[in-house]
Design an enzyme around this catalytic site. Structure first.
Site, PDB file in Angstrom:
ATOM      1  N   LYS A   1      45.170  73.343  46.310  1.00  0.00           N
ATOM      2  CA  LYS A   1      46.281  74.108  45.730  1.00  0.00           C
ATOM      3  C   LYS A   1      45.704  75.083  44.704  1.00  0.00           C
ATOM      4  O   LYS A   1      45.607  74.799  43.507  1.00  0.00           O
ATOM      5  CB  LYS A   1      47.289  73.164  45.082  1.00  0.00           C
ATOM      6  CG  LYS A   1      48.666  73.776  44.931  1.00  0.00           C
ATOM      7  CD  LYS A   1      49.305  74.022  46.286  1.00  0.00           C
ATOM      8  CE  LYS A   1      50.661  74.702  46.150  1.00  0.00           C
ATOM      9  NZ  LYS A   1      51.206  75.120  47.438  1.00  0.00           N
TER      10      LYS A   1
ATOM     11  N   SER B   1      53.589  77.010  51.538  1.00  0.00           N
ATOM     12  CA  SER B   1      54.125  76.170  50.474  1.00  0.00           C
ATOM     13  C   SER B   1      55.655  76.150  50.562  1.00  0.00           C
ATOM     14  O   SER B   1      56.209  75.664  51.537  1.00  0.00           O
ATOM     15  CB  SER B   1      53.625  76.662  49.115  1.00  0.00           C
ATOM     16  OG  SER B   1      53.603  75.598  48.178  1.00  0.00           O
TER      17      SER B   1
END
Length: 620
Positions: free
Chosen positions: A210, A414
């Site tokens: 991430k 995402s």
């Protein structure tokens, strides 16, 4: 004393007159604006419906691309006219809808009067690869029926050249160039900067890939993230080169030589970039603007006969209803386009407002003739809370016995994937960036910085747990609670994807952790169902609904969008005034420079007002 009273009375009188003068001006201004809007509404309502006027035989469409492509769409004439008011305020409306462009090219393919297209690309600002490929598909179809395409530009960027490569003949102005330098991914990193300011940043995340939080933790990209990014960048660049090579009938090596080889060649020809492009068959003609237009005229004369053709503006080529809605059947397929960061922002051009999107989905659900919904998603994600609202609205639509088909744009990662997951069928371009299944929270504390300036923070509280996070360093208990919240969000993400994609959470976890995938990789990993585009989504929606004839309904929330655009224009004006009169006057240079950098970076997108500071966001 009398003199003093006289002065005070005069000041009061002038203040009183000035106040009422200001009040009068403001009300008059608002009255004029209201009259303009009302007149526009009245005139538009009385205006007869436009019908496409056939062009002359041997007509040539002149497409002057200006600005950047977008995937928004509005077919309502009334809204188009009202939008011009906003354009007067903002003085900027250069966006071009890929759907309008492709529908017009498709109409031109079937129009016997249209024989050629001229692409003017000098002012084209580019777009993502899936958008370019979608337009390229229609340009190729235009050529396949025996019609001609010509491309002209001062110089060619990579986006400009991609479209130009479909042309039968590419013109380049003298002293121009074809700039093919590949793809790159660049981020700003703030770790040392924040430490120098003594600002403490707390990062909570699930997913080592991430990368959105790395700029707060590092001064460079991490090895794991770098490896993944290099992979998808290489894939995107190879796909670009492969298509251009096919269009131009030249080798990939000729298009994309090694740096040393290109430098050697440029030295040999004294750095003449236009000659280099001509020698490597990247373009067909290099000349001055006047000579380019002369050569184009000769080419057109040779194909259609001397002066036996008419060059017409693409903007004046009216798009007929049947190419927008297909037919007037009661069977309807609704279309919603989503572009930008998912939040509660009222900026319709740069963000996906969760409230507006939910309203659109409900409008589709409340229409009994709508049997399927196509969700065009081009989003890096955003707020977990706002993404959940959209996901739940889509789930409700499906429970009514209807279908959802998602087609992904340049990026649906995402939160963009979160809102795509509920779909019955997911389609993506091979160059779409998707995945990035992970979650994070970033909270900064300026308590140390303020203390160094002699400013302190103290409080009285009733509980050990304190959620008043403003400026205060976080206690270990708060940090632990926030990480628990992030862990829960990640677990929800895994379970959600596993449920909709009919896999186990263990299987999804292997391809999650914030890892980013191209469309081709996502297909192999089971995150999408097909490599395709918007046209494939329409076919699939019709197939799921068992429609032979159907009408496409574009849901735009026109009233809300107009309001948001007007508010946005006023806000922009106020921002300009603020910058001109306060920031530029009173702020130190280093602060002004940092604000400029920050405003141009992707990190402004982090401010999405999530109530729990939880984000599912991929920033690139």
């Amino acid at each position: 004393m009398r003199l003093l009273l006289k002065i005070i009375s005069r000041v009061c009188i002038y203040f009183y007159k000035g106040f009422f003068l200001f009040k009068s001006l403001v009300f008059n201004f608002l009255f004029i604006i209201t009259c303009i809007i009302c007149c526009n509404l009245f005139l538009i309502s009385k205006k007869p419906k436009h019908h496409s006027i056939p062009f002359h035989k041997n007509s040539i469409l002149d497409i002057n691309f200006s600005g950047a492509l977008n995937s928004s769409i509005t077919f309502n004439n009334q809204f188009k006219k009202l939008k011009t008011i906003n354009n007067i305020l903002s003085q900027e409306d250069h966006n071009n809808s890929i759907f309008i462009i492709t529908r017009k090219i498709y109409q031109a393919i079937l129009d016997k009067n249209i024989k050629a297209i001229i692409l003017h690309l000098s002012n084209f600002q580019g777009s993502n690869q899936p958008n370019l490929e979608y337009i390229g598909k229609y340009l190729q179809r235009f050529k396949n029926v025996g019609k001609k395409i010509y491309a002209i530009s001062k110089s060619y960027t990579q986006s400009q050249y991609y479209l130009a490569s479909f042309a039968d003949k590419i013109y380049l102005y003298s002293h121009g160039s074809v700039d093919l330098y590949g793809l790159s991914s660049t981020q700003l990193y703030f770790k040392d900067f924040l430490e120098n300011l003594d600002v403490k940043v707390y990062v909570f995340r699930c997913g080592k890939y991430k990368s959105a939080v790395e700029p707060y933790l590092r001064n460079e990209i991490s090895p794991d993230v770098k490896k993944r990014e290099q992979k998808w960048l290489n894939d995107l660049w190879f796909n670009y080169l492969k298509q251009v090579s096919k269009n131009r009938h030249v080798s990939i090596k000729s298009i994309n030589p090694r740096a040393k080889e290109k430098i050697k060649e440029l030295k040999r020809i004294n750095g003449n970039q236009s000659k280099y492009a001509l020698n490597h068959h990247l373009v067909d003609v290099v000349a001055s603007k006047e000579n380019v237009l002369q050569d184009l005229k000769i080419s057109l004369d040779n194909v259609f006969g001397i002066n036996n053709y008419y060059i017409k503006s693409f903007k004046k080529y009216v798009l007929e209803d049947k190419y927008i809605h297909f037919d007037h059947s009661k069977n309807k397929i609704a279309i919603i386009t989503n572009n930008g960061t998912i939040s509660n922002s009222e900026d319709p051009l740069n963000s996906i407002n969760s409230y507006d999107t939910v309203i659109k989905i409900k409008r589709a659900k409340n229409n009994p003739d709508v049997k399927a919904l196509i969700l065009y998603t081009n989003s890096p994600g955003g707020s977990l809370n706002d993404s959940t609202k959209i996901q739940e609205a889509l789930e409700s639509f499906k429970k009514s016995g209807r279908y959802v088909v998602t087609v992904m744009g340049g990026v649906a990662a995402s939160g963009g994937y979160w809102i795509s997951a509920p779909s019955n069928y997911i389609i993506a371009n091979k160059n779409t960036i998707t995945g990035s299944i992970g979650i994070f929270s970033v909270i900064s504390s300026t308590e140390n910085l303020l203390n160094s300036l002699g400013i302190y923070y103290d409080q009285v509280k009733t509980n050990d747990i304190d959620y008043s996070l403003f400026k205060k360093n976080l206690t270990p208990e708060i940090q632990e609670l926030l990480q628990i919240s992030v862990n829960n969000g990640y677990s929800r993400f895994l379970n959600l994807v596993a449920h909709y994609r009919k896999q186990t959470t263990k299987q999804i976890n292997k391809i999650a952790s914030g890892q980013v995938w191209t469309g081709e990789e996502a297909k192999k990993n089971g995150l999408i169902d097909k490599i395709g585009d918007f046209d494939d989504a329409v076919k699939k929606a019709a197939e799921l609904s068992h429609f032979k004839n159907y009408n496409l309904v574009w849901i735009t929330n026109q009233d809300e969008s107009l309001k948001a655009q007007l508010i946005g224009s006023i806000s922009k004006t106020l921002e300009d005034v603020l910058e001109e009169n306060i920031i530029n006057v009173y702020c130190p240079n280093y602060i002004k420079n940092f604000l400029k950098i920050l405003s141009k970076s992707n990190y402004s997108s982090l401010i999405t007002n999530d109530p729990k500071d939880l984000y599912i966001l991929f920033l690139k």
